[in-house]
Design a protein around this motif. Structure first.
Motif, PDB file in Angstrom:
ATOM      1  N   TYR A 177     -35.361 -71.592 -26.186  1.00 52.92           N
ATOM      2  CA  TYR A 177     -35.646 -71.546 -24.515  1.00 52.92           C
ATOM      3  C   TYR A 177     -35.725 -73.043 -23.516  1.00 52.92           C
ATOM      4  O   TYR A 177     -35.718 -72.875 -22.171  1.00 52.92           O
ATOM      5  N   SER A 178     -36.207 -73.609 -24.101  1.00 54.22           N
ATOM      6  CA  SER A 178     -36.713 -75.023 -23.947  1.00 54.22           C
ATOM      7  C   SER A 178     -35.313 -75.835 -23.486  1.00 54.22           C
ATOM      8  O   SER A 178     -35.030 -76.564 -22.564  1.00 54.22           O
ATOM      9  N   THR A 179     -34.687 -75.878 -24.458  1.00 55.48           N
ATOM     10  CA  THR A 179     -33.079 -76.056 -24.531  1.00 55.48           C
ATOM     11  C   THR A 179     -32.056 -75.709 -23.553  1.00 55.48           C
ATOM     12  O   THR A 179     -31.110 -75.784 -22.760  1.00 55.48           O
ATOM     13  N   TYR A 230     -33.090 -73.486 -20.919  1.00 53.78           N
ATOM     14  CA  TYR A 230     -33.742 -73.670 -19.941  1.00 53.78           C
ATOM     15  C   TYR A 230     -33.050 -74.955 -19.175  1.00 53.78           C
ATOM     16  O   TYR A 230     -33.143 -75.773 -17.638  1.00 53.78           O
ATOM     17  N   TRP A 231     -33.410 -75.540 -19.922  1.00 52.88           N
ATOM     18  CA  TRP A 231     -32.919 -77.791 -19.558  1.00 52.88           C
ATOM     19  C   TRP A 231     -31.834 -77.349 -19.222  1.00 52.88           C
ATOM     20  O   TRP A 231     -31.312 -78.175 -18.168  1.00 52.88           O
ATOM     21  N   LYS A 280     -30.757 -75.978 -15.655  1.00 55.54           N
ATOM     22  CA  LYS A 280     -31.496 -76.733 -14.436  1.00 55.54           C
ATOM     23  C   LYS A 280     -30.805 -77.807 -13.932  1.00 55.54           C
ATOM     24  O   LYS A 280     -30.120 -78.084 -12.836  1.00 55.54           O
ATOM     25  N   TRP A 329     -38.372 -67.632 -19.561  1.00 55.90           N
ATOM     26  CA  TRP A 329     -37.397 -68.450 -20.468  1.00 55.90           C
ATOM     27  C   TRP A 329     -37.805 -68.456 -22.074  1.00 55.90           C
ATOM     28  O   TRP A 329     -37.282 -67.939 -23.124  1.00 55.90           O
ATOM     29  N   ALA A 330     -39.545 -68.549 -22.104  1.00 57.41           N
ATOM     30  CA  ALA A 330     -39.734 -68.563 -23.148  1.00 57.41           C
ATOM     31  C   ALA A 330     -39.411 -67.261 -23.656  1.00 57.41           C
ATOM     32  O   ALA A 330     -40.119 -67.270 -25.445  1.00 57.41           O
TER      33      ALA A 330
END
Length: 132
Positions: free
Chosen positions: A93-95, A97-98, A101, A83-84
């Motif tokens: 990537y954090s957005t 991936y969130w 999920k 993801w990173a």
């Protein structure tokens, strides 16, 4: 000083003080990846995205559209990267991936796939549920 990429769509600000509060994030979004949704497919998916995908509680305007986030998810799934390692020109990537999920745990991605599958079967005049 503002400039436009398409008529009527302001995409950046060149002022040094950033007083107009328009960011340059959208300048980076015009990069084409093979996993990006085309405009035609985006128009087809748009009503389904807002019907099926759960909406996040809005406390401020979102930085990224659902289409941009879906482009990030599709990039990661096709390329199998971490993801990173999603390109910086896509949402962080954090957005991505969130949202992945959240949508997956709520069954929204499966539901979206079922709706698209039934639409496709209807276009080719086959049984909508996939049974012969």
């Amino acid at each position: 000083m503002q400039f436009q990429a398409k008529p009527g769509r302001v995409i950046g600000c060149l002022c040094l003080l950033n007083s107009c509060k328009i960011t340059l994030k959208t300048l980076l979004l015009d990069v084409f990846y093979s996993t990006n949704l085309t405009d035609a497919l985006g128009e087809i998916l748009s009503p389904f995205l807002y019907q099926i995908l759960p909406q996040k509680k809005r406390t401020r305007p979102p930085n990224w559209t659902q289409r941009q986030i879906l482009n990030g998810i599709l990039y990661q799934l096709k390329n199998g990267c971490n993801w990173a390692d999603i390109p910086k020109k896509l949402p962080p990537y954090s957005t991505v991936y969130w949202y992945y999920k959240q949508w997956r745990s709520q069954g929204a991605i499966g539901k979206l796939m079922r709706v698209l599958h039934s639409q496709l079967r209807a276009q080719v005049k086959k049984n909508r549920n996939g049974l012969h």
